[in-house]
Scaffold this motif. Structure first.
Motif, mmCIF file in Angstrom:
data_model
loop_
_atom_site.group_PDB
_atom_site.id
_atom_site.type_symbol
_atom_site.label_atom_id
_atom_site.label_comp_id
_atom_site.label_asym_id
_atom_site.label_seq_id
_atom_site.Cartn_x
_atom_site.Cartn_y
_atom_site.Cartn_z
ATOM 1 N N GLU A 122 0.813 -1.210 0.000
ATOM 2 C CA GLU A 122 0.000 0.000 0.000
ATOM 3 C C GLU A 122 0.851 1.267 0.000
ATOM 4 O O GLU A 122 0.399 2.318 -0.464
ATOM 5 N N VAL A 123 2.066 1.181 0.531
ATOM 6 C CA VAL A 123 2.933 2.360 0.608
ATOM 7 C C VAL A 123 3.829 2.470 -0.617
ATOM 8 O O VAL A 123 4.034 3.562 -1.154
ATOM 9 N N ILE A 124 4.373 1.322 -1.078
ATOM 10 C CA ILE A 124 5.319 1.342 -2.196
ATOM 11 C C ILE A 124 4.549 1.236 -3.501
ATOM 12 O O ILE A 124 4.532 0.195 -4.187
ATOM 13 N N ASN A 125 3.862 2.279 -3.862
ATOM 14 C CA ASN A 125 3.164 2.342 -5.144
ATOM 15 C C ASN A 125 2.926 3.806 -5.507
ATOM 16 O O ASN A 125 3.072 4.704 -4.679
ATOM 17 N N MET A 126 2.554 4.031 -6.734
ATOM 18 C CA MET A 126 2.447 5.394 -7.272
ATOM 19 C C MET A 126 1.253 6.173 -6.732
ATOM 20 O O MET A 126 1.174 7.386 -6.905
ATOM 21 N N ASP A 127 0.295 5.491 -6.085
ATOM 22 C CA ASP A 127 -0.917 6.159 -5.645
ATOM 23 C C ASP A 127 -0.903 6.529 -4.164
ATOM 24 O O ASP A 127 -1.786 7.245 -3.705
ATOM 25 N N SER A 128 0.051 6.031 -3.405
ATOM 26 C CA SER A 128 0.104 6.351 -1.977
ATOM 27 C C SER A 128 0.621 7.774 -1.787
ATOM 28 O O SER A 128 1.309 8.320 -2.655
ATOM 29 N N PRO A 129 0.330 8.399 -0.644
ATOM 30 C CA PRO A 129 0.878 9.746 -0.391
ATOM 31 C C PRO A 129 2.401 9.766 -0.484
ATOM 32 O O PRO A 129 2.974 10.687 -1.083
ATOM 33 N N PHE A 130 3.035 8.761 0.079
ATOM 34 C CA PHE A 130 4.490 8.724 0.008
ATOM 35 C C PHE A 130 4.959 8.453 -1.416
ATOM 36 O O PHE A 130 5.913 9.075 -1.893
#
Length: 348
Positions: A122-130
């Motif tokens: 959920e974090v390591i993708n283009m759509d997350s805030p990070f």
């Protein structure tokens, strides 16, 4: 001078090889990656195959895709430079390769930061805030277009030829191959091991000959690299998870029509999803994942209490490297990643 001439000659040879290829259409995407070309063996191969199919059919042939697997065009950092120079249009690259061009990628290397693979995805993708913040900063600093962001195949495990790793004491004296990343080196050093930075192409031979006692990589990479042939022990540490970053030459991307850009964006997104799914399948599969490795290797999982001790030993050392080498920008990006991880944990 000799090194400069050698580098110039390599660049010329690469350019000649590319121009000599059969696909000399006006718009050809030459896509490079490091791994085997069988789409059932590595996620970057699967991504390349899906991308090629969707792009060529979606543009009715106005865009062609040529895939160069197995590091055919050079080392990872060299290929990224070729993308920046426009010799190659696109590359799916490891954190080690990206680091030579964008050292802030080191923030991913905070050990034991991600509690499980669900949070990591959920974090390591283009759509997350990070992910949005990371991609925008990389684009701004390198001039590369980011097409995709995903994990490199899952959490890292540690293999070696000497003994199982159950506690920090078992790391002592082990020469562990790492990517040429100061953060990875700091992790191994903080645990008592001896980091041995080596290019990917040299790892198997180094393990075979004893130049390195062990290495750390995700399970799918350990499996397709056949490290079980030269390593006896595999310890499930889950200590770090690094990204694969898919980039494209920005000028090439901007030269596409709006319709072609839409197809490229869609194809990259679907390809990344395919690659992530394949990594999870490989990890669990009998002939490619842990069951396959277990036929030759002794596998052990580290107890949660020991993992906590390892985290307490390694996290301060890696944070210090980030502070010293990446500065305030690195600390800000690291904090953004940690905040996003906490947000996802709370939401779940």
């Amino acid at each position: 001078m000799k090194r400069s001439l050698k580098k110039l000659a390599m660049t010329a040879l690469t350019a000649s090889a590319l121009l000599a290829g059969p696909a000399l259409a006006e718009k050809t995407i030459r896509l490079a990656h490091l791994n085997p070309d069988n789409p059932f063996d590595s996620h970057s191969a699967a991504m390349s195959a899906v991308f090629k199919s969707l792009v060529e059919t979606g543009t009715n042939g106005s865009l062609k895709v040529e895939v160069f697997p197995n590091g055919q065009l050079g080392k990872d950092d060299e290929v990224i430079q070729q993308v920046r120079d426009g010799l190659v249009q696109s590359a799916i690259s490891s954190a080690g390769g990206i680091a030579a061009h964008y050292n802030l990628v080191g923030v991913f290397d905070m050990p034991f930061a991600f509690p499980n693979i669900g949070v990591a995805q959920e974090v390591i993708n283009m759509d997350s805030p990070f992910g949005k913040k990371f991609a925008a900063d990389l684009e701004q600093k390198t001039g590369l277009k980011v097409l995709g962001l995903l994990d490199s195949g899952g959490f890292f495990a540690v293999s070696n030829s000497k003994r199982p790793i159950r506690t920090a004491d078992d790391f002592k004296g082990l020469r562990i191959r790492t990517m040429t990343l100061p953060t990875h080196e700091a992790t191994i050093t903080s645990l008592g091991g001896q980091p041995t930075p080596l290019p990917w192409a040299e790892v198997y031979t180094a393990l075979q000959t004893g130049v390195a006692d062990g290495q750390m990589n995700p399970i799918p990479i350990i499996a397709f690299a056949k490290f079980d042939e030269v390593q006896k022990y595999l310890s499930i540490t889950n200590h770090v998870i690094t990204p694969y970053i898919w980039t494209m030459n920005e000028d090439f991307y901007n030269g596409l029509t709006d319709a072609e850009k839409a197809v490229v964006d869609m194809a990259a997104q679907v390809a990344v999803e395919s690659g992530v799914g394949l990594s999870r399948i490989i990890e669990a599969s009998a002939d490619k994942g842990l069951p396959k490795l277990g036929k030759r290797m002794e596998i052990n999982a580290i107890e949660p209490a020991e993992l906590q001790k390892l985290a307490e030993m390694s996290q301060p050392a890696v944070r210090q490297v980030i502070v010293e080498r990446l500065g305030p920008e690195g600390v800000e990006l690291l904090d953004a990643m940690m905040d996003n991880i906490q947000q996802v944990q709370k939401a779940n």
